[in-house]
Enzyme design. Structure first.
Site, short mmCIF file in Angstrom:
data_model
loop_
_atom_site.label_atom_id
_atom_site.label_comp_id
_atom_site.label_asym_id
_atom_site.label_seq_id
_atom_site.Cartn_x
_atom_site.Cartn_y
_atom_site.Cartn_z
N SER A 22 66.22 -60.37 20.60
CA SER A 22 64.46 -61.60 19.95
C SER A 22 65.57 -62.56 20.90
O SER A 22 65.45 -62.58 22.54
CB SER A 22 64.91 -61.78 19.13
N ASP B 48 56.05 -54.66 20.23
CA ASP B 48 57.13 -56.16 19.41
C ASP B 48 56.23 -56.69 18.04
O ASP B 48 55.60 -57.17 18.82
CB ASP B 48 57.79 -56.82 20.58
N HIS C 39 61.52 -54.80 16.01
CA HIS C 39 61.69 -55.68 16.57
C HIS C 39 62.97 -55.72 16.52
O HIS C 39 63.51 -55.90 15.81
CB HIS C 39 61.58 -57.10 15.62
#
Ligand SMILES: *[C@@H]1O[C@H](CO)[C@@H](O)[C@H](O)[C@H]1NC(C)=O
Ligand SMILES: *[C@@H]1O[C@H](CO)[C@@H](O)[C@H](O)[C@H]1NC(C)=O
Ligand SMILES: *[C@@H]1O[C@H](CO)[C@@H](O)[C@H](O)[C@H]1NC(C)=O
Ligand SMILES: *[C@@H]1O[C@H](CO)[C@@H](O)[C@H](O)[C@H]1NC(C)=O
Ligand SMILES: *[C@@H]1O[C@H](CO)[C@@H](O)[C@H](O)[C@H]1NC(C)=O
Length: 386
Positions: free
Chosen positions: A179, A275, A334
């Site tokens: 991330s 995502d 994610h």
């Protein structure tokens, strides 16, 4: 009677404890206490509130003693003073004063069956407490807010400390990030390589952090706003690659497609083409709903297909998978390095899992460049995104 009850109680509790510890051992997950870098403070390498940086470290063992994986943790960004102050109140992302232990699992699991290639490595999980993806470097501190924007210094201070702890003698090394930790992983990948001149194998892994700049201006504005504010607030321009800032506006250099081609070190990208964070920021905050409910309209599907097509075009080209491996699935999720980095929970593409693809690629067994052919998002089967 009381004694018997106590015995029975003890028996139950002890059995539960045994079951629990065996389960924990089976999954290979465990809690690791924090290491505080007190001496980083004198270099001005501090978290948003001025507290010292921190990481969690578990030493390698057996044949893994000479191998190191360093992960930069993620957790979005703070783009204005209020948001940064809120991160301090949410004490784990803006301050290390209250940081507890961290649960290591997935790629940090110590179970050789669940994590055959990395279970015995030295493992470092660097806490994200600067709010600017390890890119900030502002000397000035406003005495009213007392906010510090020093993420780039934190990266340097942590590296210096780890090199002295044995990283400098590594045989194999990985810099990884999920991330918001993905961008600094790319940004510092060559630098990390240069800190380890005697390490035969150094590669980088970006998980769910390759957020692209789409063409549609309305859709692009979400990430543009974030990156513009990072530059203003955190003074990140110095940290960005000159090879990119010399060609375009600095905020655009936060988009990986504008800088990845200059990275000389091998890089692997594991991510969904849909995502969860990107589609919510780019397409629509509720974009995931119709997928989970299986009620997407033609119009919504068109938006997904167009987005995917732009995402695939923004990836490194496939002509040198030894330098750029990819594993791009189509499941809405994610981050995959913890919960999903196990045989039971990993996402598969033609029976190949991301952990297997990455390990093959890392150890030069096979240079995977795989993209799931599904051109529409696949709902999550396990009811979780991370
Ligand atoms: C690790 O810590 C979490 C909370 O921080 C706790 O719920 C969990 O039981 C701990 N796990 C182990 C194996 O001690
Ligand atoms: C953390 O500790 C430092 C130094 O003691 C202090 O300046 C800072 O305000 C503390 N942060 C919080 C959120 O309490
Ligand atoms: C800070 O940013 C957030 C998110 O963009 C926004 O909602 C908020 O209004 C901003 N606050 C200030 C004081 O600018
Ligand atoms: C779709 O799913 C969401 C949960 O993700 C739920 O809150 C919502 O009510 C559902 N909408 C429809 C139209 O079924
Ligand atoms: C899928 O992969 C696993 C692990 O790599 C392997 O054991 C299994 O035989 C494969 N299954 C099929 C149907 O190819």
């Amino acid at each position: 009677m009381a004694a018997r009850t106590l015995h029975l109680f003890c028996f139950l509790v002890c059995s539960l404890a045994i079951i629990k510890s065996e389960c924990a051992k089976d999954l290979g997950s465990y809690n690791v206490t924090k290491t505080i870098l007190k001496n980083a403070v004198s270099k001005g390498a501090v978290c948003l509130d001025g507290s010292p940086p921190a990481y969690h470290f578990e030493p390698g063992f057996g044949k893994g003693v000479g191998n190191w994986i360093v992960q930069l943790s993620g957790g979005a960004w703070c783009t204005n003073v209020t948001e940064c102050q809120d991160r301090i109140l949410d004490k784990n992302v803006g301050s290390t004063n209250f940081t507890d232990s961290w649960t290591f699992q997935g790629i940090y699991s110590e179970n050789p069956t669940a994590n055959p290639d990395f279970y015995n490595w030295n493992k470092v999980f660097v806490r994200y407490c600067d709010g600017g993806a390890f890119t900030g470097d502002v000397e000035y501190v406003d005495h009213v807010t007392n906010l510090h924007f020093r993420g780039a210094r934190i990266f340097e201070a942590v590296m210096e400390d780890l090199l002295a702890k044995g990283l400098k003698n590594a045989k194999n090394a990985i810099l990884a990030g999920s991330s918001a930790g993905g961008y600094p992983t790319m940004l510092y990948c060559d630098h990390f390589r240069s800190l380890l001149p005697n390490t035969p194998r150094v590669k980088c892994l970006v998980d769910s952090g390759y957020f692209i700049h789409v063409k549609n201006p309305m859709q692009a504005s979400g990430f543009e706003k974030i990156y513009n504010s990072l530059l203003t607030l955190h003074g990140s321009t110095k940290a960005l690659p000159k090879s990119c800032t010399s060609k375009m506006n600095p905020p655009l250099c936060f988009f990986p497609e504008n800088m990845q081609q200059h990275i000389k070190t091998p890089l692997f990208i594991a991510m969904s083409a849909f995502d969860y964070y990107q589609i919510k920021t780019t397409i629509d905050p509720n974009a995931d709903r119709c997928v989970e409910n299986r009620t997407c309209t033609e119009c919504q599907n068109k938006a997904f297909r167009e987005f995917r097509s732009e995402f695939l075009s923004a990836l490194p080209i496939s002509n040198n998978p030894k330098l750029r491996g990819v594993f791009i699935d189509s499941v809405i999720h994610h981050s995959a390095l913890s919960y999903r980095w196990t045989p039971e929970n990993a996402i598969l593409i033609n029976n190949l899992s991301a952990p297997k693809a990455f390990a093959d690629w890392y150890f030069d067994r096979k240079y995977w460049y795989v993209i799931d052919k599904h051109d529409l998002p696949i709902p999550t089967t396990k009811d979780r995104r991370t």
